[in-house]
Design an enzyme around this catalytic site. Structure first.
Site, PDB file in Angstrom:
ATOM      1  CB  SER A  32      -0.967  -0.050   1.184  1.00  0.00           C
ATOM      2  OG  SER A  32      -2.022   0.859   1.024  1.00  0.00           O
ATOM      3  CG  ASP A  51      -6.688  -3.147  -3.301  1.00  0.00           C
ATOM      4  OD1 ASP A  51      -7.370  -2.232  -2.802  1.00  0.00           O
ATOM      5  OD2 ASP A  51      -5.445  -3.147  -3.296  1.00  0.00           O
ATOM      6  CG  HIS A  57      -5.744  -2.609   0.395  1.00  0.00           C
ATOM      7  ND1 HIS A  57      -4.912  -2.366  -0.677  1.00  0.00           N
ATOM      8  CD2 HIS A  57      -5.276  -1.827   1.412  1.00  0.00           C
ATOM      9  CE1 HIS A  57      -4.004  -1.471  -0.333  1.00  0.00           C
ATOM     10  NE2 HIS A  57      -4.190  -1.138   0.928  1.00  0.00           N
TER      11      HIS A  57
END
Length: 332
Positions: A172, A273, A305
């Site tokens: 991320s 995601d 995610h």
């Protein structure tokens, strides 16, 4: 684990400056409520993997520190191990290198890939705005590189690290940081610091947090509230951002993209995601940029995610461990 993007209930919503539920709520009086990543785990020898970990202070001035992981079977200084400098996710706002949510993944990865991992505890927004997160990450990289002489402060790096097989990685927001640290290497920033003994072999970008002004793929039909929260994470981290097409957010707009450091990049995305299409877009743009390296991408079907962080590890997570191990050790 699936996040709900519904706002947190509040009896005084007028007192809230930024409601980024389910991640963080920032109040006008300066109070910060971090809703994710608050639980921490001390360093230890992990019972499941046998991996050792310790915490080190890198810069007393800024408070920069890191957690280092070493496979438990490491005994011979003749067998040097690849080094993964890892930047945790959390939207630049929450989570630390010591958060419990990251420990099982990094312990398992250190064992599977037989690597040393240096997980960087960079400063977080909103207490520390951009560029603190990137500057701390760069300082940590230079600290790791200082051990290539074999006589610096951390014995695990002095004795066991292979500085010709160094990787940057993260999930991320941490994957965004890893990319930009690779850009600094490719552009030759602080080149004299690294010398010939320290070489960036590649990047591992898991669910990378990139963006852009023009919606792509699933972003077009995504929940507006979810999309707005992801965009607002950027503006909380750096209130001076004027556009989501800033190269910091959208690498496709970086005229220097072809100068990315390292020889190989692995991008990992998850089918469910919201950032999935940004990962694919990065893969495509980098491949067409003229960069002199190999970029690969994998997609975990049915996953959301950062699925790889949640226990028990599902089949897709186990596959990711094997893929990461092969990638890191494929350049011996």
């Amino acid at each position: 684990m699936a996040f709900s993007f519904a706002p947190m209930p509040s009896s005084h919503p007028e007192e809230i400056l930024h409601d980024l539920s389910p991640f963080i709520v920032i109040h006008k009086n300066g109070t910060i409520e971090r809703l994710v990543g608050k639980e921490v785990t001390p360093p230890s020898t992990d019972d499941t993997t046998g991996v050792h970990s310790k915490d080190v202070k890198i810069s007393p001035e800024t408070g920069l520190s890191a957690r280092i992981y070493l496979p438990g079977a490491t005994t011979s200084q003749d067998q040097k191990l690849p080094v993964l400098i890892y930047f945790h996710g959390g939207g630049f706002l929450f989570g630390t290198a010591f958060s419990t949510m990251f420990q099982p993944f990094l312990n398992r990865l250190a064992l599977e890939a037989q690597i040393i991992i240096v997980s960087v505890d960079y400063r977080r927004a909103p207490e520390h705005l951009y560029p603190a997160q990137y500057d701390d990450s760069w300082a940590a990289i230079k600290w790791v590189a200082s051990h290539a002489t074999r006589n610096s402060t951390e014995p695990w790096l002095n004795d066991y690290a292979d500085f010709e097989r160094v990787f940057f990685g993260g999930e991320s927001a941490g994957a965004n940081i890893a990319h930009h640290m690779g850009m600094r290497i490719g552009l030759g920033i602080d080149l004299d610091t690294f010398g010939d003994r320290f070489k960036l072999a590649g990047l591992v970008l898991i669910d990378p947090h990139f963006g852009g002004e023009t919606l792509i793929g699933g972003e077009v039909v995504a929940d507006v509230k979810e999309r707005n929260i992801l965009d607002k994470l950027w503006r909380v981290m750096n209130p001076s951002f004027s556009s989501l097409d800033d190269p910091l957010i959208n690498p496709a707009k970086d005229p220097n993209l072809s100068k990315l450091g390292g020889r190989r990049v692995l991008v990992s995305v998850a089918e469910k995601d919201l950032l999935r299409d940004r990962g694919w877009y990065y893969y495509e743009v980098l491949g067409k940029s003229g960069w002199n390296g190999q970029v690969d991408i994998i997609e975990a079907k049915g996953e959301g995610h950062v699925f790889h962080l949640y226990l028990p590890f599902r089949e897709n997570a186990l596959t990711l461990f094997k893929t990461l191990s092969s990638f890191i050790n494929g350049d011996k």
